[in-house]
Scaffold this motif. Sequence first.
Motif, PDB file in Angstrom:
ATOM      1  N   LEU A  70     -15.920   7.085  14.332  1.00  0.00           N
ATOM      2  CA  LEU A  70     -15.710   8.517  14.111  1.00  0.00           C
ATOM      3  C   LEU A  70     -14.409   8.756  13.357  1.00  0.00           C
ATOM      4  N   ALA A  71     -13.338   8.154  13.836  1.00  0.00           N
ATOM      5  CA  ALA A  71     -12.057   8.327  13.167  1.00  0.00           C
ATOM      6  C   ALA A  71     -12.116   7.809  11.739  1.00  0.00           C
ATOM      7  N   GLY A  72     -12.759   6.663  11.551  1.00  0.00           N
ATOM      8  CA  GLY A  72     -12.874   6.092  10.213  1.00  0.00           C
ATOM      9  C   GLY A  72     -13.566   7.041   9.254  1.00  0.00           C
ATOM     10  N   ARG A  73     -14.665   7.647   9.703  1.00  0.00           N
ATOM     11  CA  ARG A  73     -15.392   8.577   8.832  1.00  0.00           C
ATOM     12  C   ARG A  73     -14.541   9.795   8.475  1.00  0.00           C
ATOM     13  N   GLU A  74     -13.889  10.363   9.470  1.00  0.00           N
ATOM     14  CA  GLU A  74     -13.133  11.589   9.220  1.00  0.00           C
ATOM     15  C   GLU A  74     -11.883  11.329   8.381  1.00  0.00           C
ATOM     16  N   LEU A  75     -11.239  10.207   8.598  1.00  0.00           N
ATOM     17  CA  LEU A  75     -10.047   9.878   7.810  1.00  0.00           C
ATOM     18  C   LEU A  75     -10.428   9.484   6.389  1.00  0.00           C
ATOM     19  N   ALA A  76     -11.547   8.809   6.229  1.00  0.00           N
ATOM     20  CA  ALA A  76     -12.024   8.489   4.877  1.00  0.00           C
ATOM     21  C   ALA A  76     -12.356   9.759   4.112  1.00  0.00           C
ATOM     22  N   ALA A  77     -12.877  10.753   4.813  1.00  0.00           N
ATOM     23  CA  ALA A  77     -13.204  12.020   4.161  1.00  0.00           C
ATOM     24  C   ALA A  77     -11.958  12.725   3.641  1.00  0.00           C
ATOM     25  N   LEU A  78     -10.820  12.459   4.252  1.00  0.00           N
ATOM     26  CA  LEU A  78      -9.556  13.032   3.762  1.00  0.00           C
ATOM     27  C   LEU A  78      -9.061  12.340   2.498  1.00  0.00           C
ATOM     28  N   GLY A  79      -9.515  11.099   2.276  1.00  0.00           N
ATOM     29  CA  GLY A  79      -9.069  10.332   1.121  1.00  0.00           C
ATOM     30  C   GLY A  79      -8.398   9.021   1.465  1.00  0.00           C
ATOM     31  N   ALA A  80      -8.347   8.684   2.762  1.00  0.00           N
ATOM     32  CA  ALA A  80      -7.761   7.403   3.171  1.00  0.00           C
ATOM     33  C   ALA A  80      -8.771   6.279   2.977  1.00  0.00           C
ATOM     34  N   ARG A  81      -8.256   5.089   2.764  1.00  0.00           N
ATOM     35  CA  ARG A  81      -9.099   3.889   2.759  1.00  0.00           C
ATOM     36  C   ARG A  81      -9.098   3.343   4.187  1.00  0.00           C
ATOM     37  N   VAL A  82     -10.241   2.982   4.710  1.00  0.00           N
ATOM     38  CA  VAL A  82     -10.349   2.494   6.081  1.00  0.00           C
ATOM     39  C   VAL A  82     -10.605   0.997   6.072  1.00  0.00           C
ATOM     40  N   GLU A  83      -9.768   0.281   6.816  1.00  0.00           N
ATOM     41  CA  GLU A  83      -9.860  -1.179   6.919  1.00  0.00           C
ATOM     42  C   GLU A  83     -10.162  -1.531   8.375  1.00  0.00           C
ATOM     43  N   PRO A  84     -11.253  -2.236   8.653  1.00  0.00           N
ATOM     44  CA  PRO A  84     -11.540  -2.625  10.041  1.00  0.00           C
ATOM     45  C   PRO A  84     -10.431  -3.508  10.608  1.00  0.00           C
ATOM     46  N   ASP A  85     -10.167  -3.340  11.892  1.00  0.00           N
ATOM     47  CA  ASP A  85      -9.160  -4.161  12.570  1.00  0.00           C
ATOM     48  C   ASP A  85      -9.774  -5.502  12.926  1.00  0.00           C
ATOM     49  N   THR A  86      -9.935  -6.343  11.923  1.00  0.00           N
ATOM     50  CA  THR A  86     -10.613  -7.619  12.114  1.00  0.00           C
ATOM     51  C   THR A  86      -9.926  -8.534  13.137  1.00  0.00           C
ATOM     52  N   PRO A  87      -8.578  -8.641  13.141  1.00  0.00           N
ATOM     53  CA  PRO A  87      -7.965  -9.543  14.116  1.00  0.00           C
ATOM     54  C   PRO A  87      -8.180  -9.105  15.566  1.00  0.00           C
ATOM     55  N   ARG A  88      -8.094  -7.781  15.822  1.00  0.00           N
ATOM     56  CA  ARG A  88      -8.227  -7.237  17.177  1.00  0.00           C
ATOM     57  C   ARG A  88      -7.288  -7.931  18.149  1.00  0.00           C
ATOM     58  N   LEU A  89      -6.049  -8.121  17.682  1.00  0.00           N
ATOM     59  CA  LEU A  89      -5.036  -8.814  18.491  1.00  0.00           C
ATOM     60  C   LEU A  89      -3.811  -7.937  18.724  1.00  0.00           C
ATOM     61  N   GLY A  90      -3.985  -6.632  18.614  1.00  0.00           N
ATOM     62  CA  GLY A  90      -2.868  -5.740  18.882  1.00  0.00           C
ATOM     63  C   GLY A  90      -2.281  -5.141  17.621  1.00  0.00           C
ATOM     64  N   LEU A  91      -1.239  -4.324  17.838  1.00  0.00           N
ATOM     65  CA  LEU A  91      -0.674  -3.508  16.769  1.00  0.00           C
ATOM     66  C   LEU A  91      -0.085  -4.328  15.632  1.00  0.00           C
ATOM     67  N   ASN A  92       0.741  -5.300  15.937  1.00  0.00           N
ATOM     68  CA  ASN A  92       1.395  -6.053  14.865  1.00  0.00           C
ATOM     69  C   ASN A  92       0.396  -6.856  14.037  1.00  0.00           C
ATOM     70  N   ALA A  93      -0.608  -7.406  14.692  1.00  0.00           N
ATOM     71  CA  ALA A  93      -1.648  -8.133  13.959  1.00  0.00           C
ATOM     72  C   ALA A  93      -2.447  -7.186  13.074  1.00  0.00           C
ATOM     73  N   ALA A  94      -2.722  -5.972  13.566  1.00  0.00           N
ATOM     74  CA  ALA A  94      -3.457  -4.987  12.767  1.00  0.00           C
ATOM     75  C   ALA A  94      -2.660  -4.590  11.531  1.00  0.00           C
ATOM     76  N   LEU A  95      -1.359  -4.401  11.695  1.00  0.00           N
ATOM     77  CA  LEU A  95      -0.513  -4.024  10.560  1.00  0.00           C
ATOM     78  C   LEU A  95      -0.404  -5.163   9.548  1.00  0.00           C
ATOM     79  N   SER A  96      -0.258  -6.377  10.025  1.00  0.00           N
ATOM     80  CA  SER A  96      -0.205  -7.521   9.110  1.00  0.00           C
ATOM     81  C   SER A  96      -1.516  -7.664   8.351  1.00  0.00           C
ATOM     82  N   HIS A  97      -2.620  -7.431   9.047  1.00  0.00           N
ATOM     83  CA  HIS A  97      -3.934  -7.477   8.397  1.00  0.00           C
ATOM     84  C   HIS A  97      -4.037  -6.384   7.337  1.00  0.00           C
ATOM     85  N   GLY A  98      -3.574  -5.180   7.661  1.00  0.00           N
ATOM     86  CA  GLY A  98      -3.602  -4.096   6.688  1.00  0.00           C
ATOM     87  C   GLY A  98      -2.746  -4.405   5.476  1.00  0.00           C
TER      88      GLY A  98
END
Length: 219
Positions: A70-98
């Motif tokens: 849901l968040a991905g769809r609504e944020l993409a509609a604003l113009g953001a690019r959505v990247e799945p949190d593939t690592p799923r190992l917490g905040l720092n891993a998500a940011l490094s992945h991004g």
Amino acid sequence: MLRDAQAGVATGWTLIVPLKPLTRAKSRLSTAADEVLRPALALAFALDTVSAALKCPEVAAVTVVTDDELAGRELAALGARVEPDTPRLGLNAALSHGAYAVRSRTPRAPLATLNADLPALRPAELGRVLNAAAQAPRSFLTDAAGSGTTLLSAASGEPLVPAFGANSRLSHLASGARELDLTDVASVRHDVDTGEDLTAALALGVGPHTLRTSGASPR
């Protein structure tokens, strides 16, 4: 976003915004919001944060790292690019992945993380922070509480090295990032974790999504 198609050079900052699945986000708001309102507020915070960021002239693009559909769809509609949190190992891993995903597309892009819970964010204040951040290889902005971090930047060619967690201010200082000493950027410092934080953000003046979801009166 304007860029040199051959060199992969972005002309402005790419912001990386992490967002947990809404059902798990903002758990510390549970004393101020029920199980229905809490995820709705988390989404509203993110929508207002990303909307304001995209209006900042210094920002070329926003990448949101989330697995929430849901968040991905609504944020993409604003113009953001959505990247799945593939690592799923917490905040720092998500940011490094991004950061890896962004630089795979634009290798020399300057990067900055931005918390997803800044509902009072002002584009002009974010611009001042980013312009100050451009003066050092890596910089960060401390939150209103004085111990956390709401923005971490890495200039073109520099690694991001996120170190979020308990007392991330000290962790980012230890990592070699420069602390930004700025006034008049309260909207970039006021993230929302608790009911008291939400009251403070409402006093600053939040965006339309948070205003509507919280049921607060316009200021």
